[in-house]
Design a protein around this motif. Structure first.
Motif, short mmCIF file in Angstrom:
data_model
loop_
_atom_site.label_atom_id
_atom_site.label_comp_id
_atom_site.label_asym_id
_atom_site.label_seq_id
_atom_site.Cartn_x
_atom_site.Cartn_y
_atom_site.Cartn_z
N ASN A 51 0.85 -1.18 0.00
CA ASN A 51 0.00 0.00 0.00
C ASN A 51 0.88 1.23 0.00
OD1 ASN A 51 -2.80 -0.96 0.17
ND2 ASN A 51 -1.94 -2.08 1.89
N ILE A 52 0.51 2.14 -0.82
CA ILE A 52 1.28 3.36 -1.00
C ILE A 52 0.51 4.50 -0.34
CG2 ILE A 52 2.16 4.97 -2.73
CD1 ILE A 52 2.17 2.52 -4.67
N VAL A 53 1.24 5.38 0.29
CA VAL A 53 0.63 6.58 0.84
C VAL A 53 0.41 7.53 -0.33
CG1 VAL A 53 0.94 8.55 2.38
CG2 VAL A 53 1.73 6.27 3.08
N VAL A 54 -0.87 7.85 -0.59
CA VAL A 54 -1.18 8.72 -1.74
C VAL A 54 -1.28 10.19 -1.33
CG1 VAL A 54 -2.23 6.92 -3.15
CG2 VAL A 54 -3.66 8.21 -1.59
N LYS A 55 -1.58 10.44 -0.06
CA LYS A 55 -1.60 11.80 0.48
C LYS A 55 -1.10 11.73 1.91
CE LYS A 55 -5.65 13.85 -1.79
NZ LYS A 55 -6.98 14.45 -1.50
N GLN A 56 -0.42 12.79 2.32
CA GLN A 56 0.09 12.83 3.68
C GLN A 56 0.08 14.27 4.19
OE1 GLN A 56 3.87 10.91 4.08
NE2 GLN A 56 4.13 11.51 6.19
N VAL A 57 -0.34 14.43 5.43
CA VAL A 57 -0.34 15.74 6.08
C VAL A 57 0.35 15.59 7.42
CG1 VAL A 57 -1.78 17.56 7.08
CG2 VAL A 57 -2.52 16.43 5.00
N SER A 58 1.36 16.41 7.66
CA SER A 58 2.02 16.42 8.96
C SER A 58 1.35 17.47 9.82
CB SER A 58 3.50 16.77 8.81
OG SER A 58 4.18 15.73 8.15
N ILE A 59 0.99 17.06 11.03
CA ILE A 59 0.44 18.00 11.99
C ILE A 59 1.31 17.93 13.24
CG2 ILE A 59 -1.91 17.89 11.06
CD1 ILE A 59 -2.64 16.02 13.36
N GLU A 60 1.09 18.82 14.15
CA GLU A 60 1.90 18.89 15.37
C GLU A 60 1.92 17.57 16.14
OE1 GLU A 60 1.76 21.31 19.61
OE2 GLU A 60 0.61 22.06 17.91
N HIS A 61 0.87 16.79 16.03
CA HIS A 61 0.68 15.59 16.83
C HIS A 61 1.11 14.30 16.14
CE1 HIS A 61 -1.68 18.68 18.67
NE2 HIS A 61 -2.44 18.72 17.60
N GLY A 62 1.46 14.37 14.86
CA GLY A 62 1.86 13.18 14.12
C GLY A 62 1.61 13.35 12.64
N ILE A 63 1.30 12.23 11.99
CA ILE A 63 1.10 12.23 10.54
C ILE A 63 -0.26 11.62 10.22
CG2 ILE A 63 1.93 11.27 8.35
CD1 ILE A 63 4.75 11.29 9.59
N VAL A 64 -0.97 12.26 9.31
CA VAL A 64 -2.24 11.74 8.79
C VAL A 64 -1.96 11.30 7.36
CG1 VAL A 64 -4.62 12.29 8.21
CG2 VAL A 64 -3.59 13.26 10.27
N GLU A 65 -2.36 10.07 7.04
CA GLU A 65 -2.11 9.51 5.70
C GLU A 65 -3.40 9.01 5.08
OE1 GLU A 65 2.19 7.43 6.80
OE2 GLU A 65 0.41 6.18 6.62
N LEU A 66 -3.45 9.08 3.77
CA LEU A 66 -4.47 8.39 3.00
C LEU A 66 -3.73 7.38 2.15
CD1 LEU A 66 -7.41 7.98 2.25
CD2 LEU A 66 -7.12 9.73 0.47
N ARG A 67 -4.02 6.11 2.35
CA ARG A 67 -3.31 5.04 1.68
C ARG A 67 -4.01 4.64 0.38
NH1 ARG A 67 -1.57 0.57 5.88
NH2 ARG A 67 -2.81 -0.63 4.39
N SER A 68 -3.29 3.94 -0.46
CA SER A 68 -3.85 3.50 -1.75
C SER A 68 -4.99 2.51 -1.58
CB SER A 68 -2.75 2.90 -2.63
OG SER A 68 -2.15 1.79 -2.00
N ASP A 69 -5.09 1.85 -0.43
CA ASP A 69 -6.23 0.95 -0.18
C ASP A 69 -7.41 1.70 0.43
OD1 ASP A 69 -5.24 1.39 2.37
OD2 ASP A 69 -4.77 -0.71 2.77
N ASN A 70 -7.35 3.04 0.40
CA ASN A 70 -8.44 3.92 0.83
C ASN A 70 -8.55 4.08 2.34
OD1 ASN A 70 -10.34 5.73 -0.22
ND2 ASN A 70 -12.01 4.34 0.25
N ILE A 71 -7.57 3.61 3.09
CA ILE A 71 -7.61 3.73 4.54
C ILE A 71 -6.97 5.05 4.98
CG2 ILE A 71 -6.80 2.75 6.73
CD1 ILE A 71 -6.95 0.00 5.46
N LEU A 72 -7.70 5.75 5.83
CA LEU A 72 -7.23 6.98 6.45
C LEU A 72 -6.53 6.59 7.75
CD1 LEU A 72 -7.28 10.11 6.81
CD2 LEU A 72 -9.52 9.79 7.91
N VAL A 73 -5.29 7.04 7.93
CA VAL A 73 -4.48 6.61 9.07
C VAL A 73 -3.97 7.81 9.86
CG1 VAL A 73 -2.44 5.30 9.79
CG2 VAL A 73 -3.67 4.62 7.73
N PHE A 74 -4.04 7.69 11.18
CA PHE A 74 -3.36 8.66 12.04
C PHE A 74 -2.22 7.93 12.73
CE2 PHE A 74 -3.05 10.71 16.37
CZ PHE A 74 -2.22 11.72 15.94
N ARG A 75 -0.99 8.43 12.51
CA ARG A 75 0.21 7.87 13.14
C ARG A 75 0.76 8.95 14.08
NH1 ARG A 75 0.98 3.18 10.65
NH2 ARG A 75 0.47 2.98 8.44
N PRO A 76 0.47 8.82 15.38
CA PRO A 76 0.91 9.86 16.32
C PRO A 76 2.42 9.89 16.47
CG PRO A 76 -0.13 8.03 17.49
CD PRO A 76 -0.27 7.75 16.03
#
Length: 134
Positions: A6-31
């Motif tokens: 699975n490839i990260v298709v979008k990524q946003v860094s925020i103060e608290h971690g990283i938010v990703e949208l993966r190629s399998d359509n899963i939205l992930v929060f990695r603190p």
């Protein structure tokens, strides 16, 4: 058996971690495990904004890695989460090894009856398997 990548298709860094949208359509929060220990109202508000931004407002299966979370979520934070879950998530897979977090989440689901299904997992692989199941 070949493991799908699975490839990260979008990524946003925020103060608290990283938010990703993966190629399998899963939205992930990695603190950020070095600094992030608990959810607060300002953090939940930041996450909601990042989730809606990265998904273009289309709810997705959501996975959060809570293995390093030590804090307990207040009733106000639980109400906020329940009120806005549907804006970004179709279902939630939470990764945790913590017995207190398991008790808290199970209590939350009984009291607030969330609008999206929530399941707890010990591994990311198990969460992904459930989140990608139609």
């Amino acid at each position: 058996m070949k493991k799908s990548s699975n490839i990260v298709v979008k990524q946003v860094s925020i103060e608290h971690g990283i938010v990703e949208l993966r190629s399998d359509n899963i939205l992930v929060f990695r603190p950020d495990v070095a600094t992030f220990k608990e959810y607060t109202m300002p953090i939940l508000e930041d996450l909601l904004e990042a989730f809606i931004e990265i998904t273009d407002g289309v709810p997705r299966p959501n996975m959060c890695d809570n293995r390093y979370i030590t804090g307990i979520v207040s009733k106000e934070e639980q109400k906020y989460t329940n009120a806005y879950f549907e804006k970004f998530a179709t279902k939630m897979g939470m990764i945790t090894h913590s017995a207190p977090v398991r008790i808290l989440v199970n209590s939350y689901t009984r009291i607030f009856k969330p609008k999206v299904p929530i399941r707890l997992f010990k591994t990311e692989e198990a969460a992904v398997k459930w989140l990608t199941k139609v």
